[in-house]
Motif scaffolding. Sequence first.
Motif, mmCIF file in Angstrom:
data_model
loop_
_atom_site.group_PDB
_atom_site.id
_atom_site.type_symbol
_atom_site.label_atom_id
_atom_site.label_comp_id
_atom_site.label_asym_id
_atom_site.label_seq_id
_atom_site.Cartn_x
_atom_site.Cartn_y
_atom_site.Cartn_z
ATOM 1 N N GLU A 200 -7.925 -20.931 27.731
ATOM 2 C CA GLU A 200 -7.007 -21.960 28.448
ATOM 3 C C GLU A 200 -6.114 -22.704 28.007
ATOM 4 O OE1 GLU A 200 -10.408 -23.719 31.147
ATOM 5 O OE2 GLU A 200 -8.878 -25.517 30.781
ATOM 6 N N VAL A 201 -6.152 -22.904 26.418
ATOM 7 C CA VAL A 201 -5.074 -23.425 25.792
ATOM 8 C C VAL A 201 -3.677 -22.847 25.636
ATOM 9 C CG1 VAL A 201 -6.177 -22.672 23.469
ATOM 10 C CG2 VAL A 201 -4.739 -24.650 23.445
ATOM 11 N N LEU A 203 -2.576 -21.429 28.041
ATOM 12 C CA LEU A 203 -1.896 -21.556 29.313
ATOM 13 C C LEU A 203 -1.542 -22.949 29.532
ATOM 14 C CD1 LEU A 203 -4.478 -19.446 31.413
ATOM 15 C CD2 LEU A 203 -2.055 -18.493 30.697
ATOM 16 N N SER A 204 -1.731 -23.904 28.395
ATOM 17 C CA SER A 204 -1.558 -25.334 28.785
ATOM 18 C C SER A 204 -0.383 -25.829 28.452
ATOM 19 C CB SER A 204 -2.448 -26.232 27.783
ATOM 20 O OG SER A 204 -2.065 -25.789 26.394
ATOM 21 N N GLY A 205 0.473 -24.879 27.815
ATOM 22 C CA GLY A 205 1.983 -25.400 27.644
ATOM 23 C C GLY A 205 1.936 -26.390 26.680
ATOM 24 N N HIS A 206 1.003 -26.731 25.888
ATOM 25 C CA HIS A 206 0.740 -27.807 24.831
ATOM 26 C C HIS A 206 1.031 -27.174 23.486
ATOM 27 C CE1 HIS A 206 -0.660 -30.937 22.373
ATOM 28 N NE2 HIS A 206 -1.218 -31.603 23.183
ATOM 29 N N HIS A 207 2.375 -27.094 23.062
ATOM 30 C CA HIS A 207 2.649 -26.322 21.832
ATOM 31 C C HIS A 207 1.918 -26.743 20.461
ATOM 32 C CE1 HIS A 207 5.793 -24.483 24.078
ATOM 33 N NE2 HIS A 207 6.388 -25.569 24.405
ATOM 34 N N ALA A 209 -1.226 -27.856 20.434
ATOM 35 C CA ALA A 209 -2.736 -27.329 20.727
ATOM 36 C C ALA A 209 -2.658 -25.994 20.441
ATOM 37 C CB ALA A 209 -2.954 -27.905 22.175
ATOM 38 N N VAL A 210 -1.720 -25.138 20.891
ATOM 39 C CA VAL A 210 -1.717 -23.896 20.801
ATOM 40 C C VAL A 210 -1.736 -23.415 19.454
ATOM 41 C CG1 VAL A 210 -0.307 -21.651 21.094
ATOM 42 C CG2 VAL A 210 -0.611 -23.328 22.993
ATOM 43 N N TRP A 213 -5.070 -23.927 17.743
ATOM 44 C CA TRP A 213 -6.061 -22.951 18.201
ATOM 45 C C TRP A 213 -5.601 -21.662 17.284
ATOM 46 C CZ3 TRP A 213 -5.524 -18.106 20.428
ATOM 47 C CH2 TRP A 213 -6.759 -17.620 21.030
#
Length: 247
Positions: A200-201, A203-207, A209-210, A213
């Motif tokens: 999910e991360v 697809l979150s658009g949260h750079h 967090a990506v 991860w």
Amino acid sequence: MSWHATALTLFPEMFPGSLGQSLAGRALREGLWRLDARQIRDFALDKHRTVDDTPCGGGAGMVLRPDVVDAACAAALADGEDRALVYLTPRGKLLDQALVRELVAGPGVILVCGRYEGLDQRVIEARGMREVSIGDYVLSGGEPAALVLLDACVRLLPGVMGGVDSAAEESFSAGAGGAPLLEYPQYTRPVEWQGRAVPEVLLSGHHAAVARWRREMAERATRERRPDLWSRRDDMRDGVAAKASAG
Ligand code: ADE
């Protein structure tokens, strides 16, 4: 002058092989690098064009003669470039990204491809050859190893990868002073396939967090699959800590 590779081989038709395709092939056609394969047999000194003989001391197989291989090296070196002379052998130092970078930084390479039981030790020493292995297994000859080494080099040449950042981020390309990590896993569409979802991360658009991860996944893969690489990181960290407490 573009980066220049010469393969000295008994099987010149094995070149360019896979390097005539894809990125390396296009770069070769565009003149970003140059490859020639020379037949070692052309440097034989007798009318039977003998290149090998039985091992001194006995044993199976045949050994490439030093005089013949030396003449082939001399011809390759006669172009005047100060190129590294590399002998591909399972007895060599393991090829790694640091050696690839070093070879790419120079004018090119001359690759001696052995067959049979190997090459007479005297010509290895006399020519100051760098002995390089691509892994702890035995191939039937140095040619596939030469293709592997060249592939790893050519993709780092300016212009070959077309401005992609991936060379900096991928496995074995550690950042400044760091030990390398294996790469994180990749996903693409469809977002669900055979009941398996893309994490999910991603697809979150949260750079941030990506990035976090991916870092965790890279570290986990390195720890689990390559404890040797992982302990090099520990060693480096210890080194930094020791320096900090000393200073
Ligand atoms: N020739 C035969 N096996 C080899 C290897 N593992 N690496 C390089 N050259 C080789």
